[in-house]
Design a protein around this motif. Sequence first.
Motif, PDB file in Angstrom:
ATOM      1  N   ILE A 290       0.840  -1.198   0.000  1.00 48.77           N
ATOM      2  CA  ILE A 290       0.000   0.000   0.000  1.00 48.77           C
ATOM      3  C   ILE A 290       0.876   1.249   0.000  1.00 48.77           C
ATOM      4  O   ILE A 290       0.559   2.246  -0.657  1.00 48.77           O
ATOM      5  N   GLY A 291       1.985   1.216   0.685  1.00 40.83           N
ATOM      6  CA  GLY A 291       2.918   2.349   0.656  1.00 40.83           C
ATOM      7  C   GLY A 291       3.440   2.600  -0.741  1.00 40.83           C
ATOM      8  O   GLY A 291       3.517   3.748  -1.195  1.00 40.83           O
ATOM      9  N   PHE A 292       3.772   1.529  -1.456  1.00 38.38           N
ATOM     10  CA  PHE A 292       4.235   1.684  -2.835  1.00 38.38           C
ATOM     11  C   PHE A 292       3.111   2.192  -3.727  1.00 38.38           C
ATOM     12  O   PHE A 292       3.314   3.096  -4.548  1.00 38.38           O
ATOM     13  N   LEU A 293       1.914   1.645  -3.557  1.00 38.41           N
ATOM     14  CA  LEU A 293       0.766   2.088  -4.347  1.00 38.41           C
ATOM     15  C   LEU A 293       0.465   3.560  -4.082  1.00 38.41           C
ATOM     16  O   LEU A 293       0.195   4.331  -5.011  1.00 38.41           O
ATOM     17  N   PHE A 294       0.541   3.987  -2.836  1.00 33.21           N
ATOM     18  CA  PHE A 294       0.291   5.382  -2.484  1.00 33.21           C
ATOM     19  C   PHE A 294       1.383   6.295  -3.022  1.00 33.21           C
ATOM     20  O   PHE A 294       1.135   7.450  -3.351  1.00 33.21           O
ATOM     21  N   LEU A 295       2.608   5.783  -3.138  1.00 31.44           N
ATOM     22  CA  LEU A 295       3.693   6.549  -3.737  1.00 31.44           C
ATOM     23  C   LEU A 295       3.416   6.790  -5.215  1.00 31.44           C
ATOM     24  O   LEU A 295       3.636   7.875  -5.735  1.00 31.44           O
ATOM     25  N   VAL A 296       2.871   5.778  -5.896  1.00 32.20           N
ATOM     26  CA  VAL A 296       2.567   5.877  -7.324  1.00 32.20           C
ATOM     27  C   VAL A 296       1.290   6.691  -7.558  1.00 32.20           C
ATOM     28  O   VAL A 296       1.195   7.465  -8.504  1.00 32.20           O
ATOM     29  N   VAL A 297       0.288   6.508  -6.696  1.00 35.50           N
ATOM     30  CA  VAL A 297      -1.007   7.192  -6.830  1.00 35.50           C
ATOM     31  C   VAL A 297      -1.249   8.002  -5.550  1.00 35.50           C
ATOM     32  O   VAL A 297      -1.983   7.571  -4.669  1.00 35.50           O
ATOM     33  N   PRO A 298      -0.642   9.199  -5.433  1.00 36.00           N
ATOM     34  CA  PRO A 298      -0.740   9.946  -4.175  1.00 36.00           C
ATOM     35  C   PRO A 298      -2.132  10.496  -3.864  1.00 36.00           C
ATOM     36  O   PRO A 298      -2.402  10.848  -2.721  1.00 36.00           O
ATOM     37  N   GLU A 299      -3.031  10.545  -4.831  1.00 33.50           N
ATOM     38  CA  GLU A 299      -4.369  11.057  -4.568  1.00 33.50           C
ATOM     39  C   GLU A 299      -5.327   9.986  -4.055  1.00 33.50           C
ATOM     40  O   GLU A 299      -6.516  10.241  -3.878  1.00 33.50           O
ATOM     41  N   LEU A 300      -4.815   8.798  -3.776  1.00 31.20           N
ATOM     42  CA  LEU A 300      -5.633   7.698  -3.280  1.00 31.20           C
ATOM     43  C   LEU A 300      -6.205   8.052  -1.908  1.00 31.20           C
ATOM     44  O   LEU A 300      -5.478   8.419  -0.989  1.00 31.20           O
TER      45      LEU A 300
ATOM     46  N   VAL B 209      -7.898   7.810   1.822  1.00 32.02           N
ATOM     47  CA  VAL B 209      -7.578   6.982   2.987  1.00 32.02           C
ATOM     48  C   VAL B 209      -8.495   5.763   3.048  1.00 32.02           C
ATOM     49  O   VAL B 209      -8.045   4.655   3.360  1.00 32.02           O
ATOM     50  N   GLU B 210      -9.763   5.969   2.756  1.00 27.25           N
ATOM     51  CA  GLU B 210     -10.714   4.857   2.785  1.00 27.25           C
ATOM     52  C   GLU B 210     -10.313   3.762   1.803  1.00 27.25           C
ATOM     53  O   GLU B 210     -10.384   2.572   2.118  1.00 27.25           O
ATOM     54  N   HIS B 211      -9.855   4.175   0.630  1.00 30.52           N
ATOM     55  CA  HIS B 211      -9.421   3.200  -0.366  1.00 30.52           C
ATOM     56  C   HIS B 211      -8.123   2.510   0.051  1.00 30.52           C
ATOM     57  O   HIS B 211      -7.942   1.319  -0.190  1.00 30.52           O
ATOM     58  N   GLN B 212      -7.235   3.266   0.666  1.00 31.05           N
ATOM     59  CA  GLN B 212      -5.987   2.674   1.146  1.00 31.05           C
ATOM     60  C   GLN B 212      -6.270   1.571   2.168  1.00 31.05           C
ATOM     61  O   GLN B 212      -5.699   0.479   2.085  1.00 31.05           O
ATOM     62  N   LEU B 213      -7.144   1.871   3.117  1.00 32.25           N
ATOM     63  CA  LEU B 213      -7.463   0.894   4.156  1.00 32.25           C
ATOM     64  C   LEU B 213      -8.194  -0.317   3.582  1.00 32.25           C
ATOM     65  O   LEU B 213      -7.937  -1.453   3.990  1.00 32.25           O
ATOM     66  N   MET B 214      -9.084  -0.071   2.629  1.00 36.16           N
ATOM     67  CA  MET B 214      -9.824  -1.171   2.011  1.00 36.16           C
ATOM     68  C   MET B 214      -8.873  -2.077   1.206  1.00 36.16           C
ATOM     69  O   MET B 214      -8.953  -3.301   1.314  1.00 36.16           O
TER      70      MET B 214
END
Length: 81
Positions: free
Chosen positions: A42-52, A54-59
């Motif tokens: 999820i950290g890598f995904l958030f690095l690539v897609v920073p507008e993700l 929080v709800e989607h990150q947790l899901m």
Amino acid sequence: MMDWLRQLDFWHWWLLAGLLLLLEMWAPTYFFLWLGIGAAAIGFLFLVVPELAVEHQLMIFGLCTALAIIGWYRHRDGGSA
């Protein structure tokens, strides 16, 4: 109340992953390993897609770890689960 969740960054997920992997060193199971790998992903995904959001990150984190744990149990039991 939970405004601090809105300020998450990718390195927060990587810090959580590191802590979970350290915790795995003292646990007799591989459970925290999968949580740590999920947090790192999820950290890598958030690095690539920073507008993700929080709800989607947790899901996605929950889904990644659940699939990893299920996959590990199936592999450990020889595919019978």
